[in-house]
Enzyme design. Structure first.
Site, PDB file in Angstrom:
ATOM      1  N   GLY A  67       0.841  -1.209   0.000  1.00 51.78           N
ATOM      2  CA  GLY A  67       0.000   0.000   0.000  1.00 51.78           C
ATOM      3  C   GLY A  67       0.868   1.248   0.000  1.00 51.78           C
ATOM      4  N   ARG A 127       1.069  -5.109  -5.174  1.00 54.06           N
ATOM      5  CA  ARG A 127       1.253  -6.281  -4.309  1.00 54.06           C
ATOM      6  C   ARG A 127       1.421  -7.448  -5.273  1.00 54.06           C
ATOM      7  NH1 ARG A 127      -0.624  -4.127   0.704  1.00 54.06           N
ATOM      8  NH2 ARG A 127      -2.372  -2.707   0.471  1.00 54.06           N
ATOM      9  N   ASP A 140       4.943  -4.859   5.868  1.00 48.78           N
ATOM     10  CA  ASP A 140       5.210  -6.242   6.228  1.00 48.78           C
ATOM     11  C   ASP A 140       5.378  -7.190   5.017  1.00 48.78           C
ATOM     12  OD1 ASP A 140       5.150  -8.009   8.693  1.00 48.78           O
ATOM     13  OD2 ASP A 140       3.692  -9.007   7.397  1.00 48.78           O
ATOM     14  N   THR A 146       4.288   2.562   5.443  1.00 46.38           N
ATOM     15  CA  THR A 146       2.898   2.110   5.501  1.00 46.38           C
ATOM     16  C   THR A 146       2.127   3.030   6.434  1.00 46.38           C
ATOM     17  OG1 THR A 146       1.398   0.416   6.404  1.00 46.38           O
ATOM     18  CG2 THR A 146       3.645   0.357   7.206  1.00 46.38           C
ATOM     19  N   ASP A 190      -0.153   2.137   8.291  1.00 50.05           N
ATOM     20  CA  ASP A 190      -0.664   1.370   9.444  1.00 50.05           C
ATOM     21  C   ASP A 190       0.183   1.482  10.712  1.00 50.05           C
ATOM     22  OD1 ASP A 190      -2.707   0.558   7.854  1.00 50.05           O
ATOM     23  OD2 ASP A 190      -2.040  -1.504   7.609  1.00 50.05           O
ATOM     24  N   ASP A 233       2.389  -0.486  11.800  1.00 49.96           N
ATOM     25  CA  ASP A 233       2.352  -1.768  12.497  1.00 49.96           C
ATOM     26  C   ASP A 233       3.663  -2.547  12.375  1.00 49.96           C
ATOM     27  OD1 ASP A 233       2.096  -2.167   9.797  1.00 49.96           O
ATOM     28  OD2 ASP A 233       0.514  -3.653   9.933  1.00 49.96           O
ATOM     29  N   ARG A 266      -5.536  -2.762   8.683  1.00 49.42           N
ATOM     30  CA  ARG A 266      -5.976  -4.133   8.397  1.00 49.42           C
ATOM     31  C   ARG A 266      -5.844  -5.035   9.615  1.00 49.42           C
ATOM     32  NH1 ARG A 266      -3.709  -5.847   3.043  1.00 49.42           N
ATOM     33  NH2 ARG A 266      -1.920  -4.942   4.080  1.00 49.42           N
TER      34      ARG A 266
HETATM   35  O1  F6P Z   1      -1.515  -1.545   4.597  1.00 54.22           O
HETATM   36  C1  F6P Z   1      -2.052  -0.307   4.350  1.00 54.22           C
HETATM   37  C2  F6P Z   1      -3.527  -0.407   4.048  1.00 54.22           C
HETATM   38  O2  F6P Z   1      -4.003   0.890   3.724  1.00 54.22           O
HETATM   39  C3  F6P Z   1      -4.381  -1.036   5.141  1.00 54.22           C
HETATM   40  O3  F6P Z   1      -4.684  -0.155   6.173  1.00 54.22           O
HETATM   41  C4  F6P Z   1      -5.582  -1.470   4.343  1.00 54.22           C
HETATM   42  O4  F6P Z   1      -6.249  -2.539   4.965  1.00 54.22           O
HETATM   43  C5  F6P Z   1      -4.966  -1.925   3.068  1.00 54.22           C
HETATM   44  O5  F6P Z   1      -3.755  -1.233   2.915  1.00 54.22           O
HETATM   45  C6  F6P Z   1      -5.835  -1.708   1.854  1.00 54.22           C
HETATM   46  O6  F6P Z   1      -5.170  -2.201   0.739  1.00 54.22           O
HETATM   47  P1  F6P Z   1      -5.655  -1.985  -0.759  1.00 54.22           P
HETATM   48  O7  F6P Z   1      -5.472  -0.542  -1.100  1.00 54.22           O
HETATM   49  O8  F6P Z   1      -4.776  -2.868  -1.559  1.00 54.22           O
HETATM   50  O9  F6P Z   1      -7.086  -2.364  -0.782  1.00 54.22           O
END
Ligand code: F6P
Length: 330
Positions: free
Chosen positions: A19, A80, A111, A134, A136, A138, A180
């Site tokens: 992300g 990804r 991660d 990120t 997050d 995390d 997430r």
């Molecule tokens: O990891 C960052 C994040 O924004 C999370 O908070 C979220 O769950 C996820 O990515 C969403 O991913 P995508 O944009 O691929 O749907």
């Protein structure tokens, strides 16, 4: 100076993966400018590990990264990559790195990015230094990840707006924020907006007692409430939780707002720009010094190197005092 026995690097590459997060561009800029000022060439790899497999390499000179420090997203784009999870995908990626004479890689991401980088290092012994990017927050080994500060400020400002209308109509608002597997964005934005409650995956969610707490408020004529819900909570997202609370308290006028991807974009805050610049610069210095397999973070204002394996395996816990704070100050 490279460590003894390490050949000097002539060309490195940088990519962003997973992300996107505000501040990634500031980090790319720092990597490129630290590299060029150290006399080495820098290439960018588009779309993260997928671009490494698909041979999407571009030359990045100092000018290529002008005027990007203030922008969100990532000029290298992000992805990804499922293919990079396979040995065949990683083999193609390695062949492309060799074909472009790349000696080392800076990988900016979360991660999933670190897991991919770690598998690649194990298979090919290829030097990689990772930077935490990120929203997050995390990741183990850094107090803050690049993008987190911007995301919580974006969430805070959106929740402030919601609060105005919640008060005007005496409504109970459930606001879902990103995260997430973690409640960092939820927790900070709840404190900063004076929310009535916060629901996060790190603590058990008791719907009955939340409904009772809101009912007590309601009976005391406190009719407007804001409940911040982390998307990864075990009870489901804000819609499910709002529905369950409404079943307990049918008299409530409940509303749900999912903030979604607005939290991922926008101009990075000063804190994110400075953090990204610092970590990007240190990542290149570490790589040129012969370091590999670490994440460069910042702990208690100091640069910290954490082995990737450790950064991946450790769970990051939220500070229980902050959870208590939301409840006491509500
Ligand atoms: O990891 C960052 C994040 O924004 C999370 O908070 C979220 O769950 C996820 O990515 C969403 O991913 P995508 O944009 O691929 O749907």
């Amino acid at each position: 100076m490279p460590k003894e026995g390490c050949p000097a690097m002539k060309k490195i590459a940088v990519l962003t993966s997973g992300g996107d997060a505000p501040g990634m561009n500031a980090c790319i800029r720092a990597v490129v400018r630290t590299g060029t000022s150290s006399g080495i060439e820098v290439m960018g790899i588009m779309r993260g590990f997928q671009g490494m497999i698909d041979d999407e390499f571009i030359v990045l000179d100092s000018q290529a990264v002008s005027n990007i420090i203030q922008t969100g997203g990532t000029i290298l784009k992000s992805a990804r990559s499922e293919e990079f999870r396979t040995p065949q995908g990683r083999k193609k990626a390695f062949d492309n790195l060799k074909q472009h004479n790349i000696d080392g890689l800076v990988a900016i991401g979360g991660d999933g990015t670190f897991r991919g980088a770690n598998a690649f290092i194990s298979e090919y012994g290829f030097p990689i230094v990772a930077v935490p990017g990120t929203i997050d927050n995390d990741l183990y080994g850094t107090d803050f990840t690049i993008g987190y500060d911007t995301a919580i400020n974006t969430a805070m400002s959106a929740i402030d707006n919601i609060k105005d209308t919640a008060n005007a109509h005496n409504r109970v608002f459930f606001v879902e924020v990103m995260g997430r597997d973690s409640g960092f964005i939820a927790l900070r934005s709840a404190i900063a907006t004076g929310a009535e409650a916060v629901i996060i995956p790190e603590t058990p969610t008791d719907i009955a007692s939340l409904a009772q707490q809101l009912k007590d408020n309601y009976d005391r004529k406190k009719r407007a409430s804001i409940i911040i819900v982390a998307e990864g909570d075990e009870c489901g997202g804000a819609f499910k939780i709002a529905q369950k609370v409404k079943e307990h308290n049918p008299e409530f006028d409940t509303k749900v707002t999912v903030l979604g991807h607005i939290q991922r974009g926008g101009r990075p805050t000063c804190m994110d720009r400075v953090l990204a610049s610092r970590l990007g610069m240190e990542a290149v210095r570490a790589l040129l010094n012969g370091t590999s397999g670490v994440m460069i973070g910042q702990l208690h204002k100091k640069i910290a190197h954490t082995p990737l394996v450790k950064a991946i395996k450790h769970n990051v816990t939220v500070n229980p005092l902050l959870v208590e704070m939301v409840n006491i100050l509500a």
